[in-house]
Every structure is written in C-alpha cells, then in structure tokens.
Design a protein around this motif. Structure first.
Motif, PDB file in Angstrom:
ATOM      1  N   LYS A 196      -2.019   1.314   9.503  1.00  0.00           N
ATOM      2  CA  LYS A 196      -2.748   0.887   8.305  1.00  0.00           C
ATOM      3  C   LYS A 196      -2.380  -0.568   8.031  1.00  0.00           C
ATOM      4  O   LYS A 196      -1.233  -0.972   8.191  1.00  0.00           O
ATOM      5  N   ILE A 199      -2.258  -3.958   5.457  1.00  0.00           N
ATOM      6  CA  ILE A 199      -2.187  -4.400   4.069  1.00  0.00           C
ATOM      7  C   ILE A 199      -2.073  -5.927   4.052  1.00  0.00           C
ATOM      8  O   ILE A 199      -1.359  -6.509   4.868  1.00  0.00           O
ATOM      9  N   TYR A 240     -11.934  -8.381   2.542  1.00  0.00           N
ATOM     10  CA  TYR A 240     -10.975  -7.562   3.283  1.00  0.00           C
ATOM     11  C   TYR A 240     -11.035  -6.097   2.858  1.00  0.00           C
ATOM     12  O   TYR A 240     -10.910  -5.194   3.700  1.00  0.00           O
ATOM     13  N   ARG A 241     -11.228  -5.865   1.579  1.00  0.00           N
ATOM     14  CA  ARG A 241     -11.326  -4.478   1.120  1.00  0.00           C
ATOM     15  C   ARG A 241     -12.545  -3.783   1.716  1.00  0.00           C
ATOM     16  O   ARG A 241     -12.511  -2.583   1.988  1.00  0.00           O
ATOM     17  N   ILE A 260      -9.170  -2.696   4.210  1.00  0.00           N
ATOM     18  CA  ILE A 260      -7.815  -3.240   4.156  1.00  0.00           C
ATOM     19  C   ILE A 260      -7.354  -3.329   2.700  1.00  0.00           C
ATOM     20  O   ILE A 260      -8.058  -3.887   1.857  1.00  0.00           O
ATOM     21  N   TYR A 261      -6.193  -2.779   2.408  1.00  0.00           N
ATOM     22  CA  TYR A 261      -5.628  -2.850   1.060  1.00  0.00           C
ATOM     23  C   TYR A 261      -5.183  -4.284   0.793  1.00  0.00           C
ATOM     24  O   TYR A 261      -4.445  -4.884   1.577  1.00  0.00           O
ATOM     25  N   CYS A 262      -5.622  -4.858  -0.343  1.00  0.00           N
ATOM     26  CA  CYS A 262      -5.261  -6.233  -0.702  1.00  0.00           C
ATOM     27  C   CYS A 262      -4.664  -6.277  -2.098  1.00  0.00           C
ATOM     28  O   CYS A 262      -5.069  -5.509  -2.978  1.00  0.00           O
ATOM     29  N   GLN A 263      -3.745  -7.201  -2.277  1.00  0.00           N
ATOM     30  CA  GLN A 263      -3.153  -7.391  -3.594  1.00  0.00           C
ATOM     31  C   GLN A 263      -2.639  -8.817  -3.694  1.00  0.00           C
ATOM     32  O   GLN A 263      -2.165  -9.391  -2.720  1.00  0.00           O
ATOM     33  N   GLY A 270       1.577  -0.661  -8.088  1.00  0.00           N
ATOM     34  CA  GLY A 270       0.657  -0.043  -7.137  1.00  0.00           C
ATOM     35  C   GLY A 270       1.239   0.006  -5.739  1.00  0.00           C
ATOM     36  O   GLY A 270       1.025   0.968  -4.997  1.00  0.00           O
ATOM     37  N   PHE A 271       2.000  -1.009  -5.389  1.00  0.00           N
ATOM     38  CA  PHE A 271       2.598  -1.051  -4.052  1.00  0.00           C
ATOM     39  C   PHE A 271       3.649   0.043  -3.901  1.00  0.00           C
ATOM     40  O   PHE A 271       3.703   0.744  -2.887  1.00  0.00           O
ATOM     41  N   PHE A 288       2.037   3.306  -3.455  1.00  0.00           N
ATOM     42  CA  PHE A 288       1.545   3.414  -2.083  1.00  0.00           C
ATOM     43  C   PHE A 288       2.652   3.888  -1.127  1.00  0.00           C
ATOM     44  O   PHE A 288       2.413   4.689  -0.221  1.00  0.00           O
TER      45      PHE A 288
END
Length: 282
Positions: free
Chosen positions: A54, A56, A77-78, A82-85, A104-105, A108
């Motif tokens: 996965k 990120i 990206y999302r 793909i998880y973005c922050q 949130g991280f 996860f």
C-alpha cells in the motif's frame, strides 16, 4: 542541460538499489514529499513491480507551497488509490494541530500490526519531522539527519515495524523536469550549475507567479522568449534590490545564489509550487 542520459549521483546508486530490495519485503511504503515538487518528490520507486504494498504520500513543507496546488495533487493521488495527508512542521502549527494531523495516521497503523512499513524520500524532505513525533525521540533523529548516506534504521511502534531508509533519488530522476525542479530547491549539489538553475527558476516564476515575483523584489519584469533576454530581465530584477558603489558591477553568480535561497526558504517569495497537476496530467 539535462537529458535522458543524465547520471544519478554516484553516492545514491547503492542507496537506490538497497531501498528497492527492502521495498519488495514490506506491506506499506510511505513517501515523504516536499509539497512544492509533488511529482518530482514522489514516484520514487517502480510501483508497477511493487503491487503488494500500500502506498502513502505525506506532504512536507506545506506552508512553503501553494496550498491550492497541493490540494489538487492530493486529489490526483487519491484518485489513484493513494492515501495522502499534509504534514506540517512543529514551527508551523500548534500542538493541538499536530495531534490532529497525526490522528488519522495513527488510526491507519492499527490495520498494520506486525507488518512492515518503509519510509522513503529525497534528501532534505523533512521526514525526520514525522519520525520525531511518532517515536518521541527528537535527539536521535537530530543526529540521524547528518547520516545522509547511512544504512536504514529500524524502529518498532505499536507493534508496527518502521524501516527508515537513507535518501534516494527515485526512478524518475532522469526526467528533465524532475532534475531541474529538485535543483531549484537545492536538494542536490548545484555549485557548478547555479546560474542555469536560477534562470530556469526565474522563468518558471515569471510564468506561474508573476505578481508574487514582482512584489517580492519591487520591480517590473516581463516574460521574454530568448535566454539572453531572460537573463537581462533577471539581472535587472535582482540588481534593483542591492546597493552598489559607483563603478562596481554585479556579481551574477551571487545574484543567482541569493535568488535560489529566496525560493528555498519560502520567506521572500511565499507559498509557491514548482509543479502543477495540469502541467503533468492533462
């Protein structure tokens, strides 16, 4: 000029190979990406061959970037799954904001107990910011910043194994736009190329951030087509901001270095992004 045969800096070749081998063994790959180069700073591995992991993306230096462009990159990206922050540095936010950023991280991570997570980045990506907060060991990671070409470091946190790697260049480094944009931010040594990089940066800002450029230096400049005309405009802009004794001429190399420093520290020319989604993906 950079072309398709541009060589990856030799000190990174071993790092790149070693990190890719590690990537084949992990469950998650985190890329810490300078938001100002959201394309060049990402896509550091050949993900077509790493389908098991996965992916990120955590954007750093977000206060120095154009937030509208960062949001567009996050959306792009999302859409790719793909998880973005956004990741903010300690001097850019309150403790409460930092905790919200990491909430949130950490949530996860609960899905990855007894798994492996690889953390990759270009040099000077500020990925130590994330590690300092996760492991609450700022002294250790202050020392780690100096180990630019060291081996990876392994940490366990909440029964998750983190592999913190040495910096890499990425599989897209031979792409001309990647080369120039990483040089503009001073990610790699450009001592022999300062003037060329500065003119590239000047042209980019004239195109994307004309008003910010003029406001920063209190001078009117125009976008020119030829390199010679661009250089004249650049010297006019920069020279207007220094005082020279009668009879003395400007040191063009110094002007170029000062201009690049202004871009890199994000103070005189704030909130700019060198890469826009629309220029890469129509």
């Amino acid at each position: 000029m950079c072309d398709s045969t541009f060589a990856i800096p030799s000190e990174f070749i071993k790092n790149n190979k070693r990190v890719y081998k590690l990537a084949e063994t992990v469950d998650v790959i985190i890329e810490v990406v300078d938001a100002r180069i959201a394309y060049s700073g990402a896509n550091l591995l050949n993900y077509a061959k790493l389908k098991q992991a996965k992916r990120i993306i955590l954007f750093s230096n977000t206060k120095k970037a154009d937030v509208k462009q960062t949001e567009k990159w996050m959306e792009y990206y999302r859409e790719q799954g793909i998880y973005c922050q956004m990741l903010l540095s300690p001097d850019q936010q309150s403790e409460e904001e930092y905790q919200q950023c990491l909430l949130g991280f950490n949530k996860f991570l609960k899905d990855y107990v007894d798994k492996k997570i690889l953390i990759v980045s270009l040099p000077h990506s500020s990925k130590e910011i994330l590690l300092e907060k996760l492991f609450n060991n700022s002294e250790t990671f202050e020392k780690a910043k100096l180990a630019l070409f060291g081996r990876e470091k392994i940490h366990r946190y909440n029964n998750v194994e983190f592999i913190d790697t040495a910096p890499i260049t990425g599989v897209n480094f031979n792409t001309p736009s990647v080369y120039w944009n990483t040089q503009i931010l001073g990610i790699f040594d450009i001592d022999d190329n300062t003037e060329v990089v500065a003119i590239k940066a000047f042209k980019l800002l004239l195109t994307k951030y004309h008003e910010k450029l003029q406001a920063a230096y209190s001078a009117h400049v125009q976008l020119k087509s030829s390199v010679d005309e661009l250089i004249k405009e650049f010297i006019k802009l920069m020279s207007a901001n220094i005082s020279l004794p009668d009879g003395e001429t400007t040191d063009n190399l110094l002007l170029c270095a000062d201009f690049l420093e202004d871009i890199q520290n994000g103070k005189k020319i704030p909130a700019i992004s060198l890469e826009w989604v629309q220029d890469y993906f129509k």
